[in-house]
Design an enzyme around this catalytic site. Structure first.
Site, PDB file in Angstrom:
ATOM      1  N   LYS A 163      -3.895  -4.090  -9.843  1.00 53.77           N
ATOM      2  CA  LYS A 163      -2.628  -3.956  -9.146  1.00 53.77           C
ATOM      3  C   LYS A 163      -1.481  -4.235 -10.132  1.00 53.77           C
ATOM      4  CE  LYS A 163      -4.786  -5.624  -4.906  1.00 53.77           C
ATOM      5  NZ  LYS A 163      -5.715  -4.548  -5.028  1.00 53.77           N
ATOM      6  N   TYR A 171       0.848  -1.200   0.000  1.00 53.25           N
ATOM      7  CA  TYR A 171       0.000   0.000   0.000  1.00 53.25           C
ATOM      8  C   TYR A 171       0.882   1.248   0.000  1.00 53.25           C
ATOM      9  CZ  TYR A 171      -3.585  -3.251   1.761  1.00 53.25           C
ATOM     10  OH  TYR A 171      -4.462  -4.301   1.930  1.00 53.25           O
ATOM     11  N   HIS A 186      -6.150   1.790  -1.374  1.00 54.45           N
ATOM     12  CA  HIS A 186      -6.156   0.423  -1.874  1.00 54.45           C
ATOM     13  C   HIS A 186      -4.708  -0.004  -2.098  1.00 54.45           C
ATOM     14  CE1 HIS A 186     -10.445  -0.065  -2.392  1.00 54.45           C
ATOM     15  NE2 HIS A 186     -10.517   1.097  -3.012  1.00 54.45           N
TER      16      HIS A 186
END
EC number: 4.6.1.16
Length: 266
Positions: free
Chosen positions: A242, A201, A209
């Site tokens: 991600k 993070y 997120h």
């Protein structure tokens, strides 16, 4: 100085690392170390969403804090607790202190509740009448406070064990990868639910997120990277918004990180 209670096995590995003090938990959060709250009420196990102290840390988190001089370790080895509890004088002292604290807490609660009851009756214009049922109700409303800290674990730091522990983990691939990410200001958490070793993070997980999924660290020179693994890791990470990060450790015990993002075709 933050206090971490760590248990060390016969092989020198950390088997658990927990923090009991609430102020230390707050300070850890400010340092970007979140851990996982694992304490609960033993008689109300169904309310396990309301977890409290202790805060359980990853081994990497505990070692990083101690190595950077941000925390002090209290070491518990197998059998230590039983040996301490087997100490008759220590057991008697802890029992006396616990009993005295409990009695004082019940006295304070009783006095406070009686004062509040008298104020309510006074507002209603009712003269107080002491009844047996009122006393029973008052006694049933008293509560027992569970301390956030442990008397038995209050011990001096075993410097030799801590030094050996840091020496052992200072060349551990997982720790080297964690330390590199942490020193760059990231908040690092376990990443098994996203198929990686860590998830990363940019700040407090309550505000951000996660941005990256970090793979298991590899040998930088000798391990082979399969193209299929690169494709699978990058596609999975991109699907959950991600970036997939390859991690590797070279012969100088330095961690290297490479980010991979699936761009698609056409």
């Amino acid at each position: 100085m933050l206090r971490i209670n760590i248990s060390v096995g016969d092989d020198g590995r950390v088997t658990s690392a927990v923090v009991f003090d609430l102020e230390d938990v707050k300070s850890l959060r400010e340092l970007g170390v979140c851990g996982v709250l694992c304490g609960s009420l033993p008689t109300l196990a169904q309310q396990n969403v309301f977890l409290s102290v202790p805060l359980r840390l990853m081994t990497e988190e505990a070692v990083w804090l101690i190595e950077r001089g941000l925390a002090q370790a209290t070491v518990t080895r197998p059998g230590t607790l039983l040996e301490k509890l087997g100490d008759k004088h220590l057991a008697e002292r802890v029992a006396r202190e616990s009993k005295l604290e409990l009695e004082n807490s019940l006295i304070r609660q009783t006095q406070y509740k009686r004062e509040q009851h008298q104020l309510k009756l006074k507002k209603l214009g009712i003269d107080e009448i002491r009844r047996e049922t009122d006393e029973r109700l008052l006694e049933s409303s008293l509560f027992l406070e569970t301390a956030n800290d442990s008397r038995v674990l209050r011990d001096e730091q075993d410097e030799l064990i801590v030094e050996r522990m840091i020496e052992r983990y200072s060349r551990e691939p997982h720790y080297l990868t964690y330390a590199k990410l942490k020193d760059q200001g990231y908040v690092v958490s376990p990443g098994a639910r996203f198929g990686g070793k860590y998830i990363v993070y940019p700040g407090d997980p309550l505000r951000f997120h996660s941005h990256m999924v970090v793979s298991e660290p590899m040998d930088y020179q000798d391990d082979v990277i399969e193209f299929r693994d690169i494709m699978n890791g990058s596609r999975l990470s991109t699907a959950v918004k991600k970036i997939w990060v390859l991690s590797g450790i070279d012969s100088q015990d330095q961690a290297h990180l490479f980010s991979v993002e699936w761009a698609g075709f056409g």
